[in-house]
Enzyme design. Structure first.
Site, PDB file in Angstrom:
ATOM      1  N   PRO A   2       0.596  -1.315   0.105  1.00  0.00           N
ATOM      2  CA  PRO A   2       0.087   0.146  -0.383  1.00  0.00           C
ATOM      3  C   PRO A   2       0.904   0.715   0.061  1.00  0.00           C
ATOM      4  O   PRO A   2       1.627   1.651   0.861  1.00  0.00           O
ATOM      5  CB  PRO A   2      -0.813  -0.132   1.220  1.00  0.00           C
ATOM      6  CG  PRO A   2      -0.646  -1.889   1.731  1.00  0.00           C
ATOM      7  CD  PRO A   2       0.727  -2.191   0.881  1.00  0.00           C
ATOM      8  N   GLU A   3       0.164   2.365  -0.932  1.00  0.00           N
ATOM      9  CA  GLU A   3       1.270   3.608  -0.812  1.00  0.00           C
ATOM     10  C   GLU A   3       0.618   4.444  -0.479  1.00  0.00           C
ATOM     11  O   GLU A   3      -0.644   4.275   0.412  1.00  0.00           O
ATOM     12  CB  GLU A   3       1.529   3.839  -2.408  1.00  0.00           C
ATOM     13  CG  GLU A   3       2.759   2.646  -2.689  1.00  0.00           C
ATOM     14  CD  GLU A   3       2.626   2.824  -4.128  1.00  0.00           C
ATOM     15  OE1 GLU A   3       3.479   4.019  -4.802  1.00  0.00           O
ATOM     16  OE2 GLU A   3       3.027   1.977  -4.891  1.00  0.00           O
ATOM     17  N   ARG A 111       1.892 -12.274   4.525  1.00  0.00           N
ATOM     18  CA  ARG A 111       3.159 -13.246   4.935  1.00  0.00           C
ATOM     19  C   ARG A 111       3.419 -12.256   6.331  1.00  0.00           C
ATOM     20  O   ARG A 111       4.323 -12.411   6.887  1.00  0.00           O
ATOM     21  CB  ARG A 111       3.752 -11.678   3.930  1.00  0.00           C
ATOM     22  CG  ARG A 111       3.648 -12.580   2.787  1.00  0.00           C
ATOM     23  CD  ARG A 111       4.418 -11.855   0.971  1.00  0.00           C
ATOM     24  NE  ARG A 111       5.748 -11.854   1.625  1.00  0.00           N
ATOM     25  CZ  ARG A 111       6.248 -11.282   0.537  1.00  0.00           C
ATOM     26  NH1 ARG A 111       6.224 -10.594  -0.931  1.00  0.00           N
ATOM     27  NH2 ARG A 111       7.835 -10.878   0.029  1.00  0.00           N
TER      28      ARG A 111
END
Ligand SMILES: [Zn+2]
Length: 271
Positions: A2-3, A111
């Site tokens: 995510p940015e 993850r």
């Protein structure tokens, strides 16, 4: 990962979902997402407290409670999902928050590289302290960016990824911004003229604003609080489009590696 547009979208949704709610219960299923404290300290600091507001700084989410802040970085695959009844546990559920109104917030992370930690209200947080300016803030001006480029020997793409100058750009939006203003990702930041920096500043604000309006980009696993995808992936001009034709000039989009990460660009339009 995510940015800014994705974290901003989640921040807005969290703000409306959790503001004013009191945390009744915390279940930590994967302690490794809490790198700085034990699950019992984490829970003791947050349980029974009300969430006053939710904000964002760079790619960090900040929950403000009475006396404490909860700070979250989603890294590669972290996401929050909202529920009105207790969700069933599954392999990727890492932390579950239960609220006084019977609703639930789940932190999922395939993850498990994301991080959550608490700090006292007035504590200086080194991770946040060193961050650069917000691209939507009044301090982010062409003159500011011009000064930053004078102090850099980095290629433009790496210059934009560095969170100590301007925050929020990652691999996707850095490529899109450089296409938008027609600059080659390998060009040295210090080679930009004042006019070029002005164009770069406008592209950073413009691309990020459009992406926020589209609720971000979902290429692989990004989902919002309602488990829905963003929409900006259909507006990407170069990212992930190696071998396709540039829509401005018809030249084939190229991909190169910079510091181990892919940069996509049009060799004709970006000089
Ligand atoms: Zn082109």
């Amino acid at each position: 990962m995510p940015e800014l547009p994705e974290v901003e979208t989640i921040t807005r949704q969290l703000r409306s979902f959790v503001s004013g709610k009191k945390i009744d219960s915390i279940t930590v299923l994967r302690p490794s997402v809490l790198p700085k404290e034990t699950p019992s300290t984490f829970s003791a600091r947050l349980r029974g407290r009300r969430i006053r507001k939710v904000g964002r700084r760079g790619k960090y989410l900040i929950f403000c409670l009475d006396g404490y802040k909860l700070i979250v970085h989603l890294r590669m695959t972290g996401k929050f999902l909202s529920y009105h009844t207790r969700p069933r546990e599954n392999a990727h559920l890492r932390i579950l928050f239960g609220f006084n109104d019977g609703s639930w917030l789940a932190y999922h992370d395939q993850r498990a590289l994301g991080t959550l930690f608490t700090v006292q209200d007035k504590e200086v947080v080194s991770e946040l302290d060193k961050l650069g300016v917000e691209p939507f803030s009044p301090s982010f001006t062409p003159n500011f960016l011009y000064q930053m480029t004078r102090q850099s020997r980095q290629p433009l793409k790496e210059f934009l990824l560095n969170q100590n100058r301007v925050v929020g750009l990652g691999n996707i939006y850095a490529s899109e911004v450089l296409y938008d203003c027609g600059m080659h990702p390998e060009r040295g930041a210090e080679s930009l003229s004042r006019d070029e920096v002005k164009r770069l500043t406008a592209s950073i604000k413009g691309i990020l604003r459009q992406a926020v309006e589209a609720n971000g980009t979902s290429l692989s696993n990004y989902r919002d609080l309602l488990d829905q995808t963003g929409n900006f992936q259909t507006s990407l001009k170069v990212y992930g489009r190696e071998g396709e034709r540039c829509e401005r000039c018809g030249t084939e989009i190229k991909r190169i590696k910079q510091k181990g990460r892919s940069s996509y660009f049009c060799p004709q339009c970006q000089r």
